[in-house]
Design a protein around this motif. Structure first.
Motif, short mmCIF file in Angstrom:
data_model
loop_
_atom_site.label_atom_id
_atom_site.label_comp_id
_atom_site.label_asym_id
_atom_site.label_seq_id
_atom_site.Cartn_x
_atom_site.Cartn_y
_atom_site.Cartn_z
N LEU A 30 0.83 -1.20 0.00
CA LEU A 30 0.00 0.00 0.00
C LEU A 30 0.86 1.25 0.00
CD1 LEU A 30 -2.80 1.29 0.11
CD2 LEU A 30 -2.63 1.18 2.60
N ALA A 31 1.89 1.29 0.84
CA ALA A 31 2.76 2.47 0.91
C ALA A 31 3.47 2.73 -0.42
CB ALA A 31 3.79 2.30 2.03
N THR A 32 3.94 1.68 -1.07
CA THR A 32 4.64 1.89 -2.35
C THR A 32 3.67 2.34 -3.43
OG1 THR A 32 4.48 -0.47 -2.88
CG2 THR A 32 6.52 0.29 -1.88
N THR A 33 2.45 1.88 -3.37
CA THR A 33 1.44 2.33 -4.34
C THR A 33 1.07 3.78 -4.08
OG1 THR A 33 0.58 0.09 -4.56
CG2 THR A 33 -0.86 1.89 -5.25
N LEU A 34 0.85 4.14 -2.83
CA LEU A 34 0.49 5.53 -2.50
C LEU A 34 1.61 6.51 -2.84
CD1 LEU A 34 -1.45 5.07 0.84
CD2 LEU A 34 -2.39 5.69 -1.39
N ALA A 35 2.85 6.03 -2.80
CA ALA A 35 3.99 6.90 -3.15
C ALA A 35 3.90 7.37 -4.61
CB ALA A 35 5.30 6.17 -2.92
N LEU A 36 3.21 6.61 -5.43
CA LEU A 36 3.03 6.97 -6.85
C LEU A 36 1.91 7.99 -7.05
CD1 LEU A 36 3.36 3.40 -8.38
CD2 LEU A 36 5.10 5.20 -8.31
N GLU A 37 1.20 8.33 -5.98
CA GLU A 37 0.10 9.29 -5.99
C GLU A 37 -0.93 8.97 -7.07
OE1 GLU A 37 1.85 13.18 -6.21
OE2 GLU A 37 2.78 12.98 -4.24
N PRO A 38 -1.52 7.77 -7.00
CA PRO A 38 -2.50 7.38 -8.02
C PRO A 38 -3.81 8.17 -7.88
CG PRO A 38 -2.51 5.79 -6.26
CD PRO A 38 -1.37 6.76 -5.97
N GLU A 39 -4.49 8.33 -8.99
CA GLU A 39 -5.80 8.97 -8.95
C GLU A 39 -6.88 7.98 -8.54
OE1 GLU A 39 -6.80 11.22 -12.43
OE2 GLU A 39 -4.73 11.86 -12.68
N LEU A 40 -6.64 6.71 -8.81
CA LEU A 40 -7.59 5.66 -8.51
C LEU A 40 -6.84 4.39 -8.12
CD1 LEU A 40 -10.55 4.51 -8.65
CD2 LEU A 40 -10.01 3.87 -11.01
N MET A 41 -7.35 3.71 -7.12
CA MET A 41 -6.79 2.41 -6.74
C MET A 41 -7.96 1.46 -6.54
SD MET A 41 -3.62 3.16 -4.08
CE MET A 41 -4.50 2.41 -2.78
N LEU A 42 -7.82 0.24 -7.03
CA LEU A 42 -8.78 -0.82 -6.76
C LEU A 42 -8.14 -1.72 -5.72
CD1 LEU A 42 -9.80 -1.66 -10.42
CD2 LEU A 42 -10.99 -0.18 -8.80
N LEU A 43 -8.73 -1.78 -4.56
CA LEU A 43 -8.12 -2.49 -3.43
C LEU A 43 -8.87 -3.78 -3.14
CD1 LEU A 43 -7.62 0.60 -1.12
CD2 LEU A 43 -5.94 -0.47 -2.61
N ASP A 44 -8.14 -4.87 -3.03
CA ASP A 44 -8.73 -6.15 -2.68
C ASP A 44 -8.19 -6.57 -1.32
OD1 ASP A 44 -10.02 -8.58 -2.73
OD2 ASP A 44 -8.51 -9.54 -4.00
N GLU A 45 -8.99 -6.39 -0.30
CA GLU A 45 -8.64 -6.73 1.07
C GLU A 45 -7.28 -6.14 1.48
OE1 GLU A 45 -9.29 -10.81 2.04
OE2 GLU A 45 -11.03 -10.94 0.75
N PRO A 46 -7.15 -4.83 1.46
CA PRO A 46 -5.86 -4.20 1.75
C PRO A 46 -5.38 -4.36 3.18
CG PRO A 46 -7.58 -2.55 1.64
CD PRO A 46 -8.20 -3.84 1.19
N THR A 47 -6.26 -4.77 4.09
CA THR A 47 -5.86 -4.89 5.50
C THR A 47 -5.79 -6.34 5.96
OG1 THR A 47 -8.16 -4.64 6.20
CG2 THR A 47 -6.82 -2.63 6.09
N GLN A 48 -5.86 -7.28 5.05
CA GLN A 48 -5.80 -8.69 5.44
C GLN A 48 -4.46 -8.99 6.11
OE1 GLN A 48 -6.78 -11.44 2.39
NE2 GLN A 48 -6.64 -13.19 3.72
N GLY A 49 -4.52 -9.66 7.23
CA GLY A 49 -3.31 -10.03 7.97
C GLY A 49 -2.82 -8.97 8.93
N MET A 50 -3.53 -7.85 9.03
CA MET A 50 -3.11 -6.76 9.92
C MET A 50 -3.90 -6.82 11.22
SD MET A 50 -2.86 -3.48 7.42
CE MET A 50 -2.01 -3.57 5.87
N GLY A 51 -3.28 -6.31 12.27
CA GLY A 51 -3.96 -6.18 13.56
C GLY A 51 -4.94 -5.02 13.53
#
Length: 78
Positions: A30-51
């Protein structure tokens, strides 16, 4: 480095990606994707495995970076 801090990865900065726990890998992706400053992101369970605390931080980061409309698939509700 700021994005690493926002997803709580600053202490893992010198760790190889292959050695990161699953939830930390998801945060790094997620951090590396956000660093690219996208206008749109399609996220598939971006928090899986997180506390719970990390889920809250990542959700806030996504909303702050992309606004309230983000196509996303969530199944990790705890």
């Amino acid at each position: 480095m700021q994005l690493l801090a926002e997803v709580r990865l600053e202490e893992w900065a010198r760790t190889l990606t292959a050695d990161l726990p699953y939830g930390r890998k998801a945060a790094l992706e997620l951090a590396t994707t956000l660093a690219l400053e996208p206008e749109l992101m399609l996220l598939d369970e971006p928090t899986q495995g997180m506390g719970h605390e990390d889920v809250s931080r990542v959700t806030q980061l996504i909303q702050a970076s992309l606004g309230p409309t983000v196509p996303c698939s969530w199944s990790n509700t705890t």
